[in-house]
Every structure is written in structure tokens, then in C-alpha cells.
Design a protein around this motif. Sequence first.
Motif, PDB file in Angstrom:
ATOM      1  N   ASN A  61      41.433  41.608  30.813  1.00 34.93           N
ATOM      2  CA  ASN A  61      40.747  42.891  30.754  1.00 34.93           C
ATOM      3  C   ASN A  61      41.375  43.905  31.701  1.00 34.93           C
ATOM      4  N   GLY A  62      42.421  43.503  32.392  1.00 35.18           N
ATOM      5  CA  GLY A  62      43.115  44.421  33.289  1.00 35.18           C
ATOM      6  C   GLY A  62      42.643  44.335  34.726  1.00 35.18           C
ATOM      7  N   LEU A  63      41.543  43.594  34.982  1.00 37.86           N
ATOM      8  CA  LEU A  63      40.963  43.586  36.339  1.00 37.86           C
ATOM      9  C   LEU A  63      41.863  42.885  37.363  1.00 37.86           C
ATOM     10  N   LEU A  64      42.468  41.773  36.922  1.00 38.66           N
ATOM     11  CA  LEU A  64      43.309  41.020  37.845  1.00 38.66           C
ATOM     12  C   LEU A  64      44.479  41.898  38.308  1.00 38.66           C
ATOM     13  N   SER A  65      45.081  42.589  37.354  1.00 36.75           N
ATOM     14  CA  SER A  65      46.192  43.486  37.698  1.00 36.75           C
ATOM     15  C   SER A  65      45.700  44.656  38.544  1.00 36.75           C
ATOM     16  N   MET A  66      44.453  45.063  38.298  1.00 38.15           N
ATOM     17  CA  MET A  66      43.908  46.188  39.070  1.00 38.15           C
ATOM     18  C   MET A  66      43.779  45.807  40.541  1.00 38.15           C
ATOM     19  N   ILE A  67      43.264  44.600  40.802  1.00 39.76           N
ATOM     20  CA  ILE A  67      43.119  44.156  42.189  1.00 39.76           C
ATOM     21  C   ILE A  67      44.491  44.091  42.856  1.00 39.76           C
ATOM     22  N   LYS A  68      45.434  43.566  42.096  1.00 35.97           N
ATOM     23  CA  LYS A  68      46.792  43.457  42.623  1.00 35.97           C
ATOM     24  C   LYS A  68      47.330  44.855  42.978  1.00 35.97           C
ATOM     25  N   ARG A  69      47.065  45.795  42.097  1.00 34.12           N
ATOM     26  CA  ARG A  69      47.566  47.144  42.337  1.00 34.12           C
ATOM     27  C   ARG A  69      46.848  47.808  43.524  1.00 34.12           C
ATOM     28  N   MET A  70      45.547  47.531  43.659  1.00 34.32           N
ATOM     29  CA  MET A  70      44.800  48.072  44.807  1.00 34.32           C
ATOM     30  C   MET A  70      45.417  47.567  46.107  1.00 34.32           C
ATOM     31  N   LYS A  71      45.720  46.275  46.102  1.00 32.50           N
ATOM     32  CA  LYS A  71      46.300  45.661  47.296  1.00 32.50           C
ATOM     33  C   LYS A  71      47.712  46.182  47.558  1.00 32.50           C
ATOM     34  N   THR A  72      48.468  46.302  46.470  1.00 28.31           N
ATOM     35  CA  THR A  72      49.853  46.772  46.624  1.00 28.31           C
ATOM     36  C   THR A  72      49.877  48.172  47.231  1.00 28.31           C
ATOM     37  N   TYR A  73      48.965  49.014  46.758  1.00 29.57           N
ATOM     38  CA  TYR A  73      48.904  50.379  47.295  1.00 29.57           C
ATOM     39  C   TYR A  73      48.626  50.331  48.802  1.00 29.57           C
TER      40      TYR A  73
END
Lengths: 416, 139
Positions: B121-133
Motif C-alpha cells: 500500500n506504499g506505507l513501508l516505503s513511506m516510512i523508509k522515505r520519512m527516515k531517509t529525509y
Amino acid sequence: MKTNIVTYAPNAPIWQAYRNDFSILDRDVNNKPLAYLDNAASSQKPNKVIKAIVDYYEQMNANVHRGVHTLSQLSTDAFEEARKTVQFFINASSEREIVFTKGTTNAINLVAYSFGRTEIHPGDEVLISALEHHSNIVPWQMICQDKGAKLKVLPINEQGELCLDQLPSLINKKTRIVAISHVSNSLGTINPIRQIIDMAHQQDIPVLIDGAQAVPHLSVDVQALDCDFYCFSGHKMLAPTGIGVLYGKDKWLNKLTPFEGGGEMIKSVGFEHTTYNDIPFKFEAGTPHIEGVLGLAKAIEYMLDIGLKSIKAREMYLYQLAYERLAAIPGFKMIGTAKEKAPVLSFLIDNLHPYDIGVLLDKQGVAVRTGHHCTQPVMHFFNIPGTIRASFSFYNNEDDILQLDAALQKAIKLLS
Amino acid sequence: MGKCINDIQDEIIEEFELFEDWMDKYEHIVEMGKKLPVIDPAMKTEDRLIDGCQSQVWLAAHLSDGKVFYTADSDAIITRGMVSLLIRVFSGHTPDEIANAELYMVDRIGLTSHLSPTRSNGLLSMIKRMKTYAKAHLT
């Protein structure tokens, strides 16, 4: 082999007995009885098929076509007998025309690659349709890119039917092959492939049929269809995963060069030169998926014992029942309203997102597929993010449909 | 001084403990999804899109006074609800706090399945992106 004597009424008690052959249907999901309505993604397997796999490993496991020892003979005999079973199932003229593959995707890739290598040239065209699964798009795109050829697409209408009237303008001297699905996986449309094959053949253009969604529901006769290639998977028709079939006309299989090299597919190997084995072995490099093949044969026998006509009537009865119940829900919108349909019900509820519905149905033990169903172009055509797809098999029952209906209403209430 | 990330996670866990059955829990998620401020359509650009197989998520982040602020959206309401929870946990903290945070709340409230790669659903990648930022803005 295809004619069964008895035709069962679609709501006869015998169907409960068949349902009992599928142990998995007794389990709970999220503390609710399982209503498995994702059959178009993969079917469940009857106990006889599971037993055939276990029996193989317990009683005759050995490599095929290799040894003189007893087990190898036993497994080879069973393996080649299974090929005959598949031949009868789709009425091919010879078992030589039956190539075992990993599945439909693998079969299409085999043809795209082997056919493309020698038959497609720069400036040529390959014709597919707008209804295709990604696996009948991407392999052709890849070979077209390699060869400098062009991919042409037969469009669909608002009902999700192929625009057959546009076919003559899309077939021309540059067209090398037509690749079309028998039944659409996302909408359930049954395509008029007989007409398409005839029209293509009038110009000597071969036709590949993606039959993945057809074989579980329809009786397929490749000689009557006169298609050049027909591909399908075992796992959607009660057989194990990882096994599929490529039917190819003798003349084509002989003409094409192998997809993969290795053991089994050769006659003699030297460092200077290798000669290939006869068909179908030429296309079956390496040790095959033996238990998959045996499981597939058992699945076919099981289906034929019930009778394909009875199965079809049962599934359309369930489909109709589901349609009538769901259509009464406010905001219900069916996507794909073709006249000829397989038991696949793709729909949306108002503007609710399919994912939300799917999550909430799962919480209530109902397994459906949500999303684009690997047919993004179809979703783009209808301008929707995806659909909710309930797909039926003969082992489903009225309770599954009532459960879907109730769960769907609960989900809608929660989301609205 | 605002609450730290783990305080917020504990608060959410406590909130979810009140729900007796899955219906109540999902009703709450849907409510949160509805309350999440809608982001400007102009912000929904390709580079902010996380294309899940099932639902899409848009994530934007900016740094203000040494703290990271996230805004996000999704086309699916349950995903929006989950997005809203994640924003509540991470938004307004320093890059260092976000980069080092351990996200245990999702598991504790019984919604881990929403973060499985198969749910897509995109959430896992979203968390990753939040952390990466956050990691990219560590001081």
C-alpha cells in the motif's frame, strides 16, 4: 474424454461433496469462516491433487527420461501419460504439441522470444489487445524493442469488449503475430477468439491465445479454434503452482529454435555443434517440474470427472447469484459488462477505494482481489485506480456469496 | 518541549487498547484518515509519489527550526489513517530523533500487516522515505 454422462444441476447437493474435497475451505481466516473468492488469481487444490504430489514423492521419485532403473521408468511413464492427458484436455492433435512450462507467463515469454528471434524483423508489427494481462504485453514489448518492431493494440469499448470492427485496420502485411487473451482476467470478458483467429489466418498471421483464465471455466478445443499457440497455467485450474502448458502447432514448434538450452533438450552436444531434441523436448531444458505435471494431470482428471459442462453451469449460477445480491447495494458499479463473461465480477462501490474494501473484507474472512489485477491499461481506460474482483469456482457455495454480501455492506458502512 | 517520539507511540497504543473489536479499531483509523488535512493537489507531484501496488501515497517533508515536518496523503482512506498515525509520531521532531526512532507502535496496535511488503500500500516505503529525509538532514 470431454463428454460426461451426467450433468449436475447448478445447485444440486453433489456440489457440497465436491467442496469437501478442498480441505483448505474448512479453515478460518481472522476468526471467520473462509469465503475464498479469489479463484481467478489462483484456485484451491482438491485433496486428490495434493495426494498425487505426495504419492509421487513417496512412491516413484526419480528423474524422467534418464535412467533405465525402475523408478525412473515409472516416473517417465507417469510424466508422459500426463502429457497425453493434457493433449486430450485441449484436444491437441498430438502430445508432441504439448510443452510443459512454468506457467502462462513462461509460455508466452517462450513464444515471444523463440518466435521473435527468427520471425520478427525491424518495421514489423505485433498485435495485442487493450484487455491483456501484463504478461501478454511486456514479453512482446521486449521483443519489439529488441527487433525494432512495433506493438499495436486492439482497443476495447465501455463494456470491456474488444472493438472487433477495428481489427481489419490493425492487421496488415507487417503484422507477424496476434497475441490475445481468451478470457480477460480483470473483467471476465470472453473474447471472440475464433473470429480473431480466422481473420488473422486469412492473411497467414499466426495467433497466440493466453488461455490462463479460460481453462478453469470453458472447454477448450485447440483444433476447433485453429490457434497456433495456446498458453495456460495449472494453478488456476486446481493444479499446483509452477506448472503450465504451451500448446503449439507441430509446424511452429518444429520451426522455432529453443528458448533455453541445457540437458533434456538436446540430441547430441559437441563444443562445435549441438543438435536439438525433437519437439516437445526441445523446449523443455533441464529437469522438469515432475510433481507439478502429475498434479496437473490429476487436476484435469478431476475436472473431467465432474464434467466441464456442469462446472460451467455451476459457476455461472454462483456468478449470477452474486451479481443479483451485489447489484442491490447502493453505489454498486460493475466494471466490464460484456455479453459473454466468465464467472468474474469486477466492481466498485461509489468512490470507495478498492484497497479499503479489500482490507475490510479480509477482516471478515472474505478473500477477493483488489487493485489493477496486472492490467494497468484496462484501469487507465476506465480511469479507475482498480477494482474489487470476486471470482468464482464450482466449489464456492451460496454461503460464500451471502458472506461476501454481508461483509461488503459492513465495509461500506464503516467507510462511509 | 513537546512529547518525545516514544511518548506519542505509547499514547497511541493506549488509545487503541480501548477498542474491543476490529470494527472499532478500523472505524478509528478511517476517522483519522478523514481528519488528515488534504494536501494541495499541486503538491502531489511525481517525486512525492510512492506508488504502491494497491494504493498510492504522497509524502512531502520540510525542515523548520531544526525540526522535520511531514505532510502526506493517500487515495485510500485506511492508508490515509495509517499515514496520519505515522505523521503524528514523526512530525515535529529533530532529524536525529526520527533517524534513531524505533517504530514499535504499529506492531503493538495490531496493524503490522499494513506494513508488510505484500500489502504493497506504499506505507513501508513511506516510512523508509520519512527516515531517509531525516537522515539526510542530520546535523
